[in-house]
Design an enzyme around this catalytic site. Sequence first.
Site, PDB file in Angstrom:
ATOM      1  N   SER A 199       0.811  -1.226   0.000  1.00  0.00           N
ATOM      2  CA  SER A 199       0.000   0.000   0.000  1.00  0.00           C
ATOM      3  C   SER A 199       0.847   1.280   0.000  1.00  0.00           C
ATOM      4  CB  SER A 199      -0.973   0.011   1.184  1.00  0.00           C
ATOM      5  OG  SER A 199      -2.022  -0.892   0.929  1.00  0.00           O
TER       6      SER A 199
ATOM      7  N   LYS B  94     -10.058  -4.919  10.996  1.00  0.00           N
ATOM      8  CA  LYS B  94     -11.140  -4.341  10.184  1.00  0.00           C
ATOM      9  C   LYS B  94     -12.493  -4.274  10.896  1.00  0.00           C
ATOM     10  CE  LYS B  94      -9.192  -5.249   5.638  1.00  0.00           C
ATOM     11  NZ  LYS B  94      -9.284  -5.979   4.374  1.00  0.00           N
TER      12      LYS B  94
ATOM     13  N   ASP C  94     -13.214  -2.205   0.097  1.00  0.00           N
ATOM     14  CA  ASP C  94     -12.887  -3.574  -0.327  1.00  0.00           C
ATOM     15  C   ASP C  94     -13.959  -4.129  -1.267  1.00  0.00           C
ATOM     16  OD1 ASP C  94     -10.475  -3.963   0.967  1.00  0.00           O
ATOM     17  OD2 ASP C  94     -11.379  -4.818   2.772  1.00  0.00           O
TER      18      ASP C  94
ATOM     19  N   ALA D  25     -14.043 -15.566   7.553  1.00  0.00           N
ATOM     20  CA  ALA D  25     -15.244 -14.871   8.029  1.00  0.00           C
ATOM     21  C   ALA D  25     -14.861 -13.605   8.791  1.00  0.00           C
ATOM     22  CB  ALA D  25     -16.075 -15.793   8.909  1.00  0.00           C
TER      23      ALA D  25
ATOM     24  N   GLY E  88     -12.979  -9.525   8.488  1.00  0.00           N
ATOM     25  CA  GLY E  88     -13.376  -8.297   7.804  1.00  0.00           C
ATOM     26  C   GLY E  88     -13.304  -8.412   6.291  1.00  0.00           C
TER      27      GLY E  88
ATOM     28  N   TYR F 236      -1.881 -10.982  -1.650  1.00  0.00           N
ATOM     29  CA  TYR F 236      -1.061 -10.639  -2.825  1.00  0.00           C
ATOM     30  C   TYR F 236       0.426 -10.807  -2.580  1.00  0.00           C
ATOM     31  CZ  TYR F 236      -0.572  -6.193  -0.367  1.00  0.00           C
ATOM     32  OH  TYR F 236      -0.312  -5.236   0.575  1.00  0.00           O
TER      33      TYR F 236
HETATM   34  P1  ATR Z   1      -9.375  -9.335   8.182  1.00  0.00           P
HETATM   35  O1  ATR Z   1     -10.151  -8.295   8.894  1.00  0.00           O
HETATM   36  O2  ATR Z   1      -8.241  -8.781   7.378  1.00  0.00           O
HETATM   37  O3  ATR Z   1     -10.232 -10.262   7.399  1.00  0.00           O
HETATM   38  P2  ATR Z   1      -9.396 -11.045  10.464  1.00  0.00           P
HETATM   39  O4  ATR Z   1     -10.700 -10.437  10.880  1.00  0.00           O
HETATM   40  O5  ATR Z   1      -8.340 -11.288  11.501  1.00  0.00           O
HETATM   41  O6  ATR Z   1      -8.690 -10.163   9.347  1.00  0.00           O
HETATM   42  O7  ATR Z   1      -9.750 -12.392   9.707  1.00  0.00           O
HETATM   43  C1  ATR Z   1      -8.758 -13.273   9.303  1.00  0.00           C
HETATM   44  C2  ATR Z   1      -9.410 -14.522   8.733  1.00  0.00           C
HETATM   45  O8  ATR Z   1      -8.390 -15.487   8.484  1.00  0.00           O
HETATM   46  C3  ATR Z   1     -10.410 -15.200   9.652  1.00  0.00           C
HETATM   47  O9  ATR Z   1     -11.380 -15.843   8.878  1.00  0.00           O
HETATM   48  C4  ATR Z   1      -9.522 -16.211  10.387  1.00  0.00           C
HETATM   49  O10 ATR Z   1     -10.213 -17.304  10.921  1.00  0.00           O
HETATM   50  P3  ATR Z   1     -10.864 -17.224  12.411  1.00  0.00           P
HETATM   51  O11 ATR Z   1     -12.120 -16.421  12.265  1.00  0.00           O
HETATM   52  O12 ATR Z   1     -11.095 -18.628  12.782  1.00  0.00           O
HETATM   53  O13 ATR Z   1      -9.809 -16.540  13.257  1.00  0.00           O
HETATM   54  C5  ATR Z   1      -8.657 -16.674   9.247  1.00  0.00           C
HETATM   55  N1  ATR Z   1      -7.403 -17.229   9.719  1.00  0.00           N
HETATM   56  C6  ATR Z   1      -6.305 -16.559  10.143  1.00  0.00           C
HETATM   57  N2  ATR Z   1      -5.320 -17.417  10.484  1.00  0.00           N
HETATM   58  C7  ATR Z   1      -5.810 -18.671  10.282  1.00  0.00           C
HETATM   59  C8  ATR Z   1      -5.294 -19.989  10.411  1.00  0.00           C
HETATM   60  N3  ATR Z   1      -4.029 -20.189  10.842  1.00  0.00           N
HETATM   61  N4  ATR Z   1      -6.079 -21.029  10.086  1.00  0.00           N
HETATM   62  C9  ATR Z   1      -7.338 -20.843   9.641  1.00  0.00           C
HETATM   63  N5  ATR Z   1      -7.891 -19.620   9.485  1.00  0.00           N
HETATM   64  C10 ATR Z   1      -7.152 -18.556   9.797  1.00  0.00           C
END
Ligand code: ATR
Length: 274
Positions: free
Chosen positions: A16, A65, A101, A126, A128, A219
């Site tokens: 960014s 987010k 987004d 699931a 942000g 990315y």
């Molecule tokens: P953002 O707002 O950028 O989407 P986030 O709210 O932290 O970031 O969401 C990250 C996503 O990646 C979530 O769906 C998270 O799963 P959980 O809701 O179970 O935390 C997923 N995620 C991150 N690390 C993970 C991992 N090691 N295995 C499976 N899912 C993961």
Amino acid sequence: MKRAFLIGYPVGHSLSPTLQNASFATLATAARYELLETPPGELVLAVQRIAEGDAIGANVTVPHKQAIVQYLDGIDESASKVGAVNTIVKRRGRLIGANTDVEGLLRALEDAQVKLAGMQVVVLGAGGAARAAVFAIAGGGAAEITIINRTVERALSLQRSLGLYFPAVRSAVNRLDAIGKANLVVNATSVGMVPDINKTPMPLGHSVQRDAVAFDLVYRPRETHFLRDAKKAGALTIDGLGMLVHQGRASFRMWTGKEAPSARSLYAAVLDSG
Ligand code: ATR
């Protein structure tokens, strides 16, 4: 010198700054885009920084987010519907959350000539980013969306929001058999992002079907493990750079009131930076 920031953790890998500083430079705007690495627990400090006089706004990324919403003075319609903020703008000294987004994702799919109407879609994640993906895809006319997430409660909560705004879209949660039937599979988790490039968000033993589309919002690296596997299976793959550029152009417009340089030129700028 005005400043815009990226609030997230970690943010060291982010393109960014390259993207937004290219826009500021091209339009001769006296502003800089800087990283504001913000571990969970320090979000309030980051918001205080954005409230200072030289700041014109910020982007917000993983994992903040959704959590950022409670610290802002308000959120606009784009963010309240999705329930997640990736852009903060200042309006008469007030910090307002917005979501670019959704626009970024739709434009990236449009560039790849993907038509969402009637599609069966699987969204991995699931958080942000996934919320924005689900709302964009539902708004684009998909017939069915299956949300797959490690934490089932978050997936169910996103499914409920989807049902409120798009009651005609069929939905399911954690139905892994949907992957093999999907026309489009979107990775909206952070799994596979540097430095953990050997990880994939795909459940073991499942694969994107041949002739389907695999879209990774990550990315860095450009070709993730998820995209590499999907390509091997015969799917069309879309990396996260297009969405990065398009959401960034929309954020820039909100901060400055000006149109950013073309997506093509910004795409070249981020590619050049490696
Ligand atoms: P953002 O707002 O950028 O989407 P986030 O709210 O932290 O970031 O969401 C990250 C996503 O990646 C979530 O769906 C998270 O799963 P959980 O809701 O179970 O935390 C997923 N995620 C991150 N690390 C993970 C991992 N090691 N295995 C499976 N899912 C993961």
